[in-house]
Design an enzyme around this catalytic site. Structure first.
Site, short mmCIF file in Angstrom:
data_model
loop_
_atom_site.label_atom_id
_atom_site.label_comp_id
_atom_site.label_asym_id
_atom_site.label_seq_id
_atom_site.Cartn_x
_atom_site.Cartn_y
_atom_site.Cartn_z
N PRO A 2 0.83 -1.22 0.00
CA PRO A 2 0.00 0.00 0.00
C PRO A 2 0.86 1.26 0.00
O PRO A 2 1.86 1.34 0.71
CB PRO A 2 -0.82 -0.11 1.28
CG PRO A 2 -0.27 -1.24 2.04
CD PRO A 2 0.66 -2.01 1.19
N GLU A 3 0.48 2.22 -0.82
CA GLU A 3 1.15 3.52 -0.82
C GLU A 3 0.22 4.54 -0.16
O GLU A 3 -0.87 4.20 0.30
CB GLU A 3 1.51 3.91 -2.25
CG GLU A 3 2.57 2.98 -2.85
CD GLU A 3 3.22 3.60 -4.10
OE1 GLU A 3 3.23 4.83 -4.24
OE2 GLU A 3 3.73 2.81 -4.93
N HIS A 100 -4.72 -15.41 10.00
CA HIS A 100 -3.80 -14.28 10.11
C HIS A 100 -4.44 -13.04 10.73
O HIS A 100 -3.96 -11.94 10.52
CB HIS A 100 -3.22 -13.97 8.74
CG HIS A 100 -2.50 -15.14 8.12
ND1 HIS A 100 -1.31 -15.62 8.64
CD2 HIS A 100 -2.81 -15.94 7.09
CE1 HIS A 100 -0.91 -16.67 7.91
NE2 HIS A 100 -1.82 -16.89 6.97
N ARG A 119 1.73 -11.90 5.66
CA ARG A 119 3.20 -11.89 5.57
C ARG A 119 3.85 -11.23 6.78
O ARG A 119 5.08 -11.27 6.92
CB ARG A 119 3.61 -11.19 4.27
CG ARG A 119 3.15 -11.98 3.05
CD ARG A 119 3.49 -11.29 1.76
NE ARG A 119 4.93 -11.21 1.55
CZ ARG A 119 5.50 -10.57 0.53
NH1 ARG A 119 4.75 -9.94 -0.34
NH2 ARG A 119 6.80 -10.54 0.39
N ARG A 162 21.75 17.41 -6.14
CA ARG A 162 21.74 15.97 -5.87
C ARG A 162 21.99 15.21 -7.16
O ARG A 162 21.30 15.40 -8.15
CB ARG A 162 20.41 15.55 -5.23
CG ARG A 162 20.34 16.03 -3.80
CD ARG A 162 19.09 15.58 -3.13
NE ARG A 162 19.03 14.13 -2.96
CZ ARG A 162 18.04 13.51 -2.32
NH1 ARG A 162 17.05 14.21 -1.83
NH2 ARG A 162 18.06 12.21 -2.18
#
Ligand code: ZN
Length: 283
Positions: A2-3, A100, A119, A162
């Site tokens: 997920p973002e 889970h 996981r 950078r």
């Protein structure tokens, strides 16, 4: 994984079931996820009212009336399931416990929130709300991309001098909070910046244009998440993932969507992760 838009969607889905409500019982079914759970987590949560749910980067933060904050990170595969909500927004009965289901919150309004994570890369922590800004997971994170401190002058300064490729510079959480692989690819495509171009070699006006593009990419995804929230109330009660249309992400070999461009989307690997881009549109 997920973002930011997915995490924001989960936060918005949880808010009506949790904000202002007391956690009648917090059940913690194992000692750890990615890291050990905080000591006495169940006792420190049970009987406490959740004042508000907010988000910082990819973390959901639940501020409790007790003066502590519950941090939730979904990790790679963490999902939140809401059931039994009496407000009529979530029509799902409590499901049978699954293998889970690691943490379960029974709210005093009858809602049950189940954190399921096969996981176990997810995480939870509890700390004094006052110390949230100095928490090890939060202290060095850059500005929120949808917040006021993320603006053109900030990003120009953050990327000046950078040598890092643009893709890596934007994935760096110190540059901007919560941006992950998918939305960096999409933002670079929309702003026509090549993902391997060193940050210092991108003109300032192009970096400035990236700011509204990043906001748009995330806002579009959050909007798609909002639609999925409306759907999920009729579906299975699960929060966290939704279908979204991407311009380049996952489209290797497919035609570029820029009108008039005849190239196909290309995939390269940068720092071990796939980058999708158009070799003609992005320079
Ligand atoms: Zn193109």
């Amino acid at each position: 994984m997920p973002e930011l838009p997915e995490v924001e969607t989960v936060r918005r889905g949880l808010a009506p079931a949790m904000e202002g409500q007391i956690i009648a019982q917090a059940r913690v079914n194992r000692p750890d996820l990615r890291w050990p759970f905080p000591e006495h987590m169940s006792e420190r949560l049970t009987g406490k009212r959740v004042l508000r749910l907010r988000r910082r980067s990819k973390y959901i933060l639940g501020d409790l009336e007790s003066g502590e904050t519950l941090l939730i990170h979904l990790g790679m595969s963490g999902r939140m399931l809401i059931s039994g909500d009496p407000l009529g927004q979530f029509v799902h009965k409590h499901p049978a416990p699954e293998k889970h289901d690691h943490v379960v919150f029974d709210m005093d309004n009858g809602a049950r929130i189940t954190f399921n994570d096969p996981r176990r890369f997810g995480a939870m922590d509890l700390f004094e709300t006052e110390k949230a800004e100095t928490h090890p997971l939060l202290a060095s994170i850059g500005p929120e991309p949808l917040g006021n401190s993320f603006d053109e002058s900030y990003l120009v300064a953050a990327l000046a001098n950078r040598n890092t490729p643009m893709k890596s510079a934007l994935l760096d959480q110190k540059t901007v909070a919560g941006l992950g692989n998918i939305y960096v690819c999409e933002a670079l495509f929309r702003s026509k910046i090549h993902p391997t171009r060193p940050a210092r070699r991108v003109a300032k006006n192009r970096i400035s244009r990236l700011v509204p593009v990043i906001r748009d990419v995330l806002s579009d995804a959050i909007e798609a998440g909002g639609s999925s929230l409306r759907d999920f109330r009729q579906a299975d009660g699960e929060l966290g993932y939704f279908q979204h249309r991407f311009d380049v992400y996952g489209r290797e070999g497919d035609p570029c969507r820029t009108p008039g461009c005849t190239s196909t989307v290309r995939r390269i690997v940068q720092s071990g992760r796939s980058t999708f881009y158009c070799p003609t549109c992005q320079r």
